[in-house]
Design an enzyme around this catalytic site. Structure first.
Site, short mmCIF file in Angstrom:
data_model
loop_
_atom_site.label_atom_id
_atom_site.label_comp_id
_atom_site.label_asym_id
_atom_site.label_seq_id
_atom_site.Cartn_x
_atom_site.Cartn_y
_atom_site.Cartn_z
N CYS A 118 0.81 -1.22 0.00
CA CYS A 118 0.00 0.00 0.00
C CYS A 118 0.84 1.27 0.00
O CYS A 118 0.31 2.36 -0.16
CB CYS A 118 -0.97 -0.01 1.18
SG CYS A 118 -2.11 -1.39 1.10
N HIS A 258 -3.35 6.82 3.10
CA HIS A 258 -3.78 5.55 2.51
C HIS A 258 -5.12 5.17 3.14
O HIS A 258 -5.33 5.34 4.34
CB HIS A 258 -2.73 4.48 2.79
CG HIS A 258 -3.19 3.10 2.43
ND1 HIS A 258 -3.73 2.81 1.20
CD2 HIS A 258 -3.23 1.94 3.15
CE1 HIS A 258 -4.05 1.53 1.17
NE2 HIS A 258 -3.77 0.99 2.34
N ASN A 288 -10.53 -0.25 0.11
CA ASN A 288 -9.07 -0.22 0.02
C ASN A 288 -8.63 -0.73 -1.35
O ASN A 288 -8.73 -1.92 -1.63
CB ASN A 288 -8.48 -1.09 1.14
CG ASN A 288 -6.96 -1.10 1.15
OD1 ASN A 288 -6.32 -0.53 0.26
ND2 ASN A 288 -6.36 -1.74 2.14
N1 ACO Z 1 -18.23 -9.13 9.31
C1 ACO Z 1 -18.56 -9.51 10.54
N2 ACO Z 1 -17.67 -9.95 11.44
C2 ACO Z 1 -16.38 -9.97 11.07
C3 ACO Z 1 -15.96 -9.58 9.79
C4 ACO Z 1 -16.95 -9.18 8.89
N3 ACO Z 1 -16.65 -8.77 7.63
N4 ACO Z 1 -14.61 -9.72 9.72
C5 ACO Z 1 -14.19 -10.16 10.92
N5 ACO Z 1 -15.26 -10.32 11.73
C6 ACO Z 1 -15.29 -10.78 13.10
C7 ACO Z 1 -14.10 -11.62 13.45
O1 ACO Z 1 -14.31 -12.96 13.01
C8 ACO Z 1 -14.08 -11.50 14.95
O2 ACO Z 1 -15.04 -12.39 15.48
P1 ACO Z 1 -14.73 -13.23 16.83
O3 ACO Z 1 -14.51 -12.17 17.88
O4 ACO Z 1 -15.98 -14.01 16.99
O5 ACO Z 1 -13.52 -14.01 16.52
C9 ACO Z 1 -14.58 -10.07 15.19
O6 ACO Z 1 -15.24 -9.66 13.98
C10 ACO Z 1 -13.51 -9.08 15.51
O7 ACO Z 1 -12.46 -9.26 14.59
P2 ACO Z 1 -11.21 -8.31 14.64
O8 ACO Z 1 -10.20 -8.78 13.67
O9 ACO Z 1 -10.80 -8.15 16.05
O10 ACO Z 1 -11.85 -6.92 14.15
P3 ACO Z 1 -11.16 -5.52 14.08
O11 ACO Z 1 -11.93 -4.54 14.85
O12 ACO Z 1 -9.67 -5.59 14.30
O13 ACO Z 1 -11.39 -5.15 12.54
C11 ACO Z 1 -10.16 -5.12 10.48
C12 ACO Z 1 -10.84 -5.97 11.54
C13 ACO Z 1 -11.22 -4.23 9.85
C14 ACO Z 1 -9.55 -6.03 9.43
C15 ACO Z 1 -9.07 -4.23 11.15
O14 ACO Z 1 -8.26 -5.00 11.98
C16 ACO Z 1 -8.21 -3.51 10.14
O15 ACO Z 1 -8.66 -2.65 9.42
N6 ACO Z 1 -6.92 -3.85 10.11
C17 ACO Z 1 -5.98 -3.21 9.21
C18 ACO Z 1 -6.21 -3.74 7.83
C19 ACO Z 1 -5.23 -3.19 6.85
O16 ACO Z 1 -4.77 -2.06 6.94
N7 ACO Z 1 -4.91 -3.98 5.87
C20 ACO Z 1 -4.01 -3.55 4.84
C21 ACO Z 1 -4.13 -4.55 3.78
S1 ACO Z 1 -3.75 -3.89 2.24
C22 ACO Z 1 -2.28 -4.51 1.64
O17 ACO Z 1 -1.23 -4.09 2.11
C23 ACO Z 1 -2.32 -5.49 0.52
#
Ligand code: ACO
Length: 333
Positions: A118, A258, A288
């Site tokens: 990214c 980003h 994203n």
């Molecule tokens: N819908 C519903 N529930 C979900 C979803 C969804 N789409 N996705 C995950 N959950 C659930 C999980 O299974 C978990 O359930 P559990 O507690 O029963 O196990 C719960 O929601 C909480 O999951 P977390 O991972 O703790 O959620 P968080 O608040 O951290 O949000 C997210 C997740 C949005 C992915 C966040 O961590 C984030 O944005 N991280 C950074 C992502 C990022 O910047 N990625 C870059 C990738 S791009 C690249 O470089 C190629």
């Protein structure tokens, strides 16, 4: 210490290209166990664009570059170099820059791909600016293009909701003294590799039936670890750009982070003590798009008339690697 180029180089035009197909949070709720409420509150995303099968990053990238060239009133033959910033090249080789070169008809340009996840566009911008400042080329097209739908698992709710496809482009040229890229900072730390990666398909783990069965050709991420690091580094690097150039946050016209998660973007905004109106934000409409988030958010701000000559703009990126960086620009056109 500021990293000022020997010759001033700036962005003189921008462009973008998105596929037509719009995928809503409600559409995703029919595909995986999720909801509009979860996606909106956790990420700030509402819509994203997905390509139809057969469309590659070079198709979107060439569309964005053509728009940027048109907006500059420049022909493709005027380009000396194309830097294609992408984690989803059309294929392992030839490079996506070559395919874009052919599609736009840039007969005099050389080019190459740059992959810093990214942070790719930001690193591409500083690389292109460095080439111009070295005196070897005059006009560079930096293209951030990604077809993320080609590398995430549409049946996994953890990643399926987060990404969209798209491309943004910027034309770099020499500009007046005091304008363009004033300062930048870039970092890389490979200890972050396990937290965000596509494990197979490269030289260490070539594609096999086993890697396909194990879904190792998809994005794997530990979201919370990525989140924590992204908040810290994007906020730090944004603040650094202002502090070491003695710029009061109030003097900044536009902040372009980003767009991976609105909560990460807001945390960086808070460190800059800026109101929301000063942040370029297209995450709700496009999600994203990896290498394309910064150039498309920037382009949309330009089109909306939010940036004019002389305005100060900060770009901030964080991605897999981990990679991160910031850039300070005085808008040159
Ligand atoms: N819908 C519903 N529930 C979900 C979803 C969804 N789409 N996705 C995950 N959950 C659930 C999980 O299974 C978990 O359930 P559990 O507690 O029963 O196990 C719960 O929601 C909480 O999951 P977390 O991972 O703790 O959620 P968080 O608040 O951290 O949000 C997210 C997740 C949005 C992915 C966040 O961590 C984030 O944005 N991280 C950074 C992502 C990022 O910047 N990625 C870059 C990738 S791009 C690249 O470089 C190629």
């Amino acid at each position: 210490m500021t990293r000022r180029l020997a010759t001033p180089v700036g962005i003189t035009a921008t462009g973008e290209c998105f596929p037509d197909r719009i995928v809503t949070n409600e559409d995703l709720a029919k595909m995986v166990n999720t909801s509009d409420e979860w996606i909106t509150t956790r990420t700030g995303m509402k819509l994203r664009r997905w390509v139809e099968p057969g469309v590659g990053s070079s198709d979107l990238g060439s569309g964005a570059l053509k728009m940027a060239l048109d907006r500059r009133g420049m022909g493709a033959d005027d380009l000396d170099c194309i830097i294609a910033c992408t984690v989803t090249p059309d294929m392992m080789f030839p490079c996506t820059a070559a395919l874009i070169q052919q599609k736009v008809g840039a007969s005099k340009a050389f080019g190459f791909d740059l992959n810093a996840a990214c942070s790719s566009f930001l690193f591409g911008l500083t690389t292109g600016a460095g080439l111009i400042a070295s005196g070897t080329v005059k006009r560079v097209g930096v293209v951030g293009c990604d077809v993320m739908t080609s590398i995430f698992d549409k049946s996994d709710r953890n990643t399926a909701v987060l990404f969209g496809d798209g491309a943004g482009a910027a034309i770099l040229e020499p500009v007046e003294e005091g304008y363009g890229l004033l300062d930048y900072e870039q970092q890389i730390d490979g200890s972050g590799a396990p937290y965000l990666c596509m494990p197979a398909g490269g030289s260490a783990k070539p594609a096999s039936h086993a890697t396909v069965d194990a879904k190792e050709h998809f994005v794997h991420q530990q979201g919370q670890e990525v989140f924590k690091n992204a908040v810290r580094e994007m906020a730090n690097v944004s603040r650094l750009m202002l502090d070491r150039n003695n710029i009061d946050p109030k003097e900044l016209t536009l902040f372009v982070p980003h767009q991976a998660n609105l909560r990460i973007m807001d945390a960086a905004l808070k460190r800059l003590e800026l109101p929301r109106e000063k942040m370029a934000c297209n995450i709700a409409e496009y999600a994203n798009t990896t290498s394309a988030t910064i150039p498309t958010a920037l382009h949309q701000s330009v089109v909306a008339g939010k940036v004019k000559k002389g305005d100060l703009v900060v770009l901030a990126a964080f991605g897999a690697g981990f990679t991160w960086g910031g850039a300070l620009l005085r808008w040159a056109v």
